[in-house]
Design a protein around this motif. Structure first.
Motif, PDB file in Angstrom:
ATOM      1  N   PHE A 162      -7.308  19.952   5.604  1.00 18.34           N
ATOM      2  CA  PHE A 162      -6.057  20.559   5.144  1.00 18.34           C
ATOM      3  C   PHE A 162      -4.887  19.598   5.293  1.00 18.34           C
ATOM      4  N   GLY A 163      -4.773  18.957   6.460  1.00 16.29           N
ATOM      5  CA  GLY A 163      -3.678  18.021   6.683  1.00 16.29           C
ATOM      6  C   GLY A 163      -3.733  16.837   5.738  1.00 16.29           C
ATOM      7  N   THR A 164      -4.943  16.326   5.463  1.00 15.48           N
ATOM      8  CA  THR A 164      -5.085  15.215   4.525  1.00 15.48           C
ATOM      9  C   THR A 164      -4.628  15.616   3.135  1.00 15.48           C
ATOM     10  N   PHE A 165      -5.029  16.814   2.708  1.00 16.40           N
ATOM     11  CA  PHE A 165      -4.602  17.303   1.392  1.00 16.40           C
ATOM     12  C   PHE A 165      -3.085  17.471   1.334  1.00 16.40           C
ATOM     13  N   MET A 166      -2.512  18.064   2.356  1.00 17.69           N
ATOM     14  CA  MET A 166      -1.076  18.318   2.364  1.00 17.69           C
ATOM     15  C   MET A 166      -0.280  17.015   2.357  1.00 17.69           C
ATOM     16  N   LEU A 167      -0.680  16.060   3.190  1.00 20.39           N
ATOM     17  CA  LEU A 167       0.059  14.802   3.262  1.00 20.39           C
ATOM     18  C   LEU A 167      -0.186  13.934   2.034  1.00 20.39           C
ATOM     19  N   ARG A 168      -1.350  14.034   1.447  1.00 16.06           N
ATOM     20  CA  ARG A 168      -1.567  13.314   0.185  1.00 16.06           C
ATOM     21  C   ARG A 168      -0.594  13.799  -0.876  1.00 16.06           C
ATOM     22  N   GLU A 169      -0.444  15.118  -0.987  1.00 14.44           N
ATOM     23  CA  GLU A 169       0.488  15.659  -1.969  1.00 14.44           C
ATOM     24  C   GLU A 169       1.925  15.271  -1.639  1.00 14.44           C
ATOM     25  N   TYR A 170       2.247  15.231  -0.357  1.00 11.88           N
ATOM     26  CA  TYR A 170       3.628  14.886   0.023  1.00 11.88           C
ATOM     27  C   TYR A 170       3.919  13.417  -0.252  1.00 11.88           C
ATOM     28  N   PHE A 171       3.003  12.536   0.128  1.00 14.80           N
ATOM     29  CA  PHE A 171       3.204  11.109  -0.130  1.00 14.80           C
ATOM     30  C   PHE A 171       3.249  10.834  -1.635  1.00 14.80           C
ATOM     31  N   ALA A 172       2.435  11.546  -2.402  1.00 15.10           N
ATOM     32  CA  ALA A 172       2.427  11.343  -3.854  1.00 15.10           C
ATOM     33  C   ALA A 172       3.732  11.799  -4.493  1.00 15.10           C
ATOM     34  N   SER A 173       4.427  12.752  -3.859  1.00 16.36           N
ATOM     35  CA  SER A 173       5.684  13.253  -4.417  1.00 16.36           C
ATOM     36  C   SER A 173       6.871  12.339  -4.114  1.00 16.36           C
ATOM     37  N   LEU A 174       6.710  11.398  -3.179  1.00 15.73           N
ATOM     38  CA  LEU A 174       7.792  10.474  -2.853  1.00 15.73           C
ATOM     39  C   LEU A 174       7.895   9.370  -3.902  1.00 15.73           C
ATOM     40  N   PRO A 175       9.094   8.864  -4.167  1.00 19.53           N
ATOM     41  CA  PRO A 175       9.263   7.826  -5.199  1.00 19.53           C
ATOM     42  C   PRO A 175       8.448   6.573  -4.890  1.00 19.53           C
ATOM     43  N   LYS A 176       7.770   6.064  -5.889  1.00 18.45           N
ATOM     44  CA  LYS A 176       6.980   4.850  -5.719  1.00 18.45           C
ATOM     45  C   LYS A 176       7.855   3.610  -5.610  1.00 18.45           C
ATOM     46  N   ASP A 177       9.097   3.717  -6.084  1.00 17.19           N
ATOM     47  CA  ASP A 177       9.996   2.564  -6.071  1.00 17.19           C
ATOM     48  C   ASP A 177      10.265   2.073  -4.652  1.00 17.19           C
ATOM     49  N   TYR A 178      10.250   2.982  -3.656  1.00 13.49           N
ATOM     50  CA  TYR A 178      10.486   2.566  -2.276  1.00 13.49           C
ATOM     51  C   TYR A 178       9.426   1.563  -1.826  1.00 13.49           C
ATOM     52  N   GLY A 179       8.183   1.872  -2.117  1.00 13.55           N
ATOM     53  CA  GLY A 179       7.105   0.976  -1.737  1.00 13.55           C
ATOM     54  C   GLY A 179       7.136  -0.327  -2.513  1.00 13.55           C
ATOM     55  N   ASP A 180       7.464  -0.255  -3.797  1.00 12.61           N
ATOM     56  CA  ASP A 180       7.535  -1.472  -4.617  1.00 12.61           C
ATOM     57  C   ASP A 180       8.629  -2.407  -4.105  1.00 12.61           C
ATOM     58  N   ALA A 181       9.777  -1.833  -3.731  1.00  8.04           N
ATOM     59  CA  ALA A 181      10.874  -2.657  -3.220  1.00  8.04           C
ATOM     60  C   ALA A 181      10.480  -3.320  -1.905  1.00  8.04           C
ATOM     61  N   ALA A 182       9.806  -2.587  -1.030  1.00 11.32           N
ATOM     62  CA  ALA A 182       9.373  -3.163   0.243  1.00 11.32           C
ATOM     63  C   ALA A 182       8.322  -4.246   0.021  1.00 11.32           C
ATOM     64  N   TYR A 183       7.454  -4.042  -0.978  1.00 11.39           N
ATOM     65  CA  TYR A 183       6.419  -5.041  -1.285  1.00 11.39           C
ATOM     66  C   TYR A 183       7.051  -6.333  -1.783  1.00 11.39           C
ATOM     67  N   VAL A 184       8.075  -6.202  -2.604  1.00 12.12           N
ATOM     68  CA  VAL A 184       8.784  -7.391  -3.101  1.00 12.12           C
ATOM     69  C   VAL A 184       9.425  -8.154  -1.944  1.00 12.12           C
ATOM     70  N   ASP A 185       9.877  -7.423  -0.933  1.00 11.31           N
ATOM     71  CA  ASP A 185      10.497  -8.060   0.229  1.00 11.31           C
ATOM     72  C   ASP A 185       9.478  -8.657   1.190  1.00 11.31           C
ATOM     73  N   GLY A 186       8.201  -8.529   0.866  1.00 12.02           N
ATOM     74  CA  GLY A 186       7.165  -9.155   1.676  1.00 12.02           C
ATOM     75  C   GLY A 186       6.483  -8.254   2.672  1.00 12.02           C
ATOM     76  N   ALA A 187       6.687  -6.952   2.582  1.00  8.77           N
ATOM     77  CA  ALA A 187       6.052  -6.028   3.515  1.00  8.77           C
ATOM     78  C   ALA A 187       4.573  -5.868   3.197  1.00  8.77           C
ATOM     79  N   THR A 188       3.752  -5.726   4.233  1.00  7.47           N
ATOM     80  CA  THR A 188       2.325  -5.479   4.052  1.00  7.47           C
ATOM     81  C   THR A 188       2.099  -3.993   3.748  1.00  7.47           C
TER      82      THR A 188
END
Length: 286
Positions: A162-188
Motif C-alpha cells: 500500500f505504501g509503495t503504491f501511494m508514494l509512487r502516485e505521489y512522486f509521479a504527481s510531482l513536477p519532473k522539472d525539479y529532478g531535471d534541474a538537479a540532474y543538470v547541476d550534477g546531482a546523482t
C-alpha cells in the motif's frame, strides 16, 4: 430577485438535511466508543445490569479511576503499552524507509520491467495473511527470532504494497522539472531522491507512517505467534489476558481498550492535515 429566494431556501434545507444525516452517522459511529468509555468506569456487577445505566456509579466514589489504576499498576499494562509503542514506531519507520525507496524507483527511474515488478508488489496486498503466516513462522523460527521483536519489525523494512503504491502516485504527481534541474547541476539519482523529491513528499510520508503505526498497533496474530514472554507482549495480547475461558473482566477490558485507543486518536488528530494532503496529493481518493 424574486427567483433567488426559493433557491436560497432550498439550499438551506439541503444543508440542514446533510448535517442531520452527518450528525446521525457520527452518533452511530461514536456510540461503541462512548459505551466502552462508560463501561470502563463501571463496577463489574453493573456491566450487564438491566436497564443499562449511562451514568457509571464508580464516578461518584472516592476511586473513580479504580479500573484504570488496576490495569496500569497491577496488570503489567505499562509494559504492554511500551512494547506496542516501540514495535509500532519501528515498523512504521521501516515502512516509510522501504516504500519511499520503492515508490520513487517505480515513479521516476527507468528500470527494465518495472511495471511488472510493481504489479507483483501490488498482488501481495491481496494475499491473505493466513496463507503466508505458516511459512513466515517457519522462517522466523529458522532464524532464531521467535520470542523477539524482530519478526514484528524487520519485515516492515523490506516491502509494503500500500505504501509503495501511494508514494509512487505521489512522486509521479510531482513536477519532473525539479529532478531535471538537479540532474543538470550534477546531482546523482540518489541525491535527487533524497534532497529534492523526499522533502516534497512529506505529507505522503506522514500518511504512510500513521497508517503503518495504526496497523502495527492493532496487530494481534503475529504477536500471538511470535511472542511468548510476558515482558514482550503488546497491547492486543494484554487485552486478551482479561478474557479467560469461563469469564471476562469487562470493566478492565474496556479500560484497557480506552487507553489503547487514545494514542491512535491523538496521533491522527496531530497529523490529520498531512494525512489528507498525502492522499489528495497522490491522487488517491477515499
Amino acid at each position: 430577485m424574486a427567483n433567488m429566494t426559493p433557491n436560497r431556501g432550498n439550499s438551506h434545507t439541503t444543508l440542514i438535511l446533510l448535517y442531520s444525516v452527518l450528525i446521525i452517522y457520527a452518533a452511530i459511529t461514536l456510540m461503541p466508543f462512548i459505551w466502552m468509555l462508560i463501561t470502563s468506569f463501571k463496577e463489574p456487577r453493573d456491566v450487564f445490569k438491566l436497564p443499562p445505566s449511562f451514568v457509571p456509579k464508580l464516578l461518584f466514589t472516592d476511586q473513580p479511576f479504580a479500573n484504570y489504576s488496576e490495569i496500569w499498576t497491577k496488570r503489567d499494562f505499562v509494559i504492554y503499552f511500551r512494547n506496542s509503542a516501540f514495535v509500532s514506531f519501528m515498523a512504521a519507520v521501516g515502512q516509510v524507509f522501504a516504500t519511499s525507496l520503492g515508490g520513487y524507483a517505480f515513479a521516476r527511474l527507468d528500470l527494465p520491467g518495472k511495471n511488472w515488478l510493481f504489479a507483483l508488489v501490488l498482488v501481495t496486498a491481496f494475499v491473505p495473511v493466513e496463507v503466508t503466516i505458516i511459512p513466515e513462522f517457519l522462517i522466523m523460527r529458522g532464524l532464531g527470532w521467535i520470542d523477539t521483536f524482530l519478526p514484528l519489525i524487520v519485515p516492515s523494512f523490506l516491502v509494503g504494497a500500500f505504501g509503495t503504491f501511494m508514494l509512487r502516485e505521489y512522486f509521479a504527481s510531482l513536477p519532473k522539472d525539479y529532478g531535471d534541474a538537479a540532474y543538470v547541476d550534477g546531482a546523482t539519482p540518489f541525491q535527487i531522491f533524497w534532497k529534492v523529491y523526499l522533502p516534497l513528499a512529506q505529507p505522503a510520508l506522514v500518511a504512510v507512517f500513521v497508517i503503518a503505526f495504526i496497523n502495527n498497533w492493532d496487530e494481534l496474530l503475529r504477536p500471538l505467534l511470535f511472542l511468548n514472554s510476558n515482558e514482550l507482549k503488546t497491547v492486543p495480547l494484554g487485552l486478551m489476558s482479561f478474557v479467560s475461558q469461563y469469564e471476562a473482566s469487562w470493566t478492565l477490558l474496556m479500560a484497557g481498550s480506552v487507553i489503547s485507543t487514545l494514542p491512535l486518536i491523538i496521533i491522527y488528530m496531530l497529523t490529520q492535515k498531512y494525512v489528507l494532503q498525502g492522499f489528495a496529493g497522490g491522487g488517491i481518493k477515499g
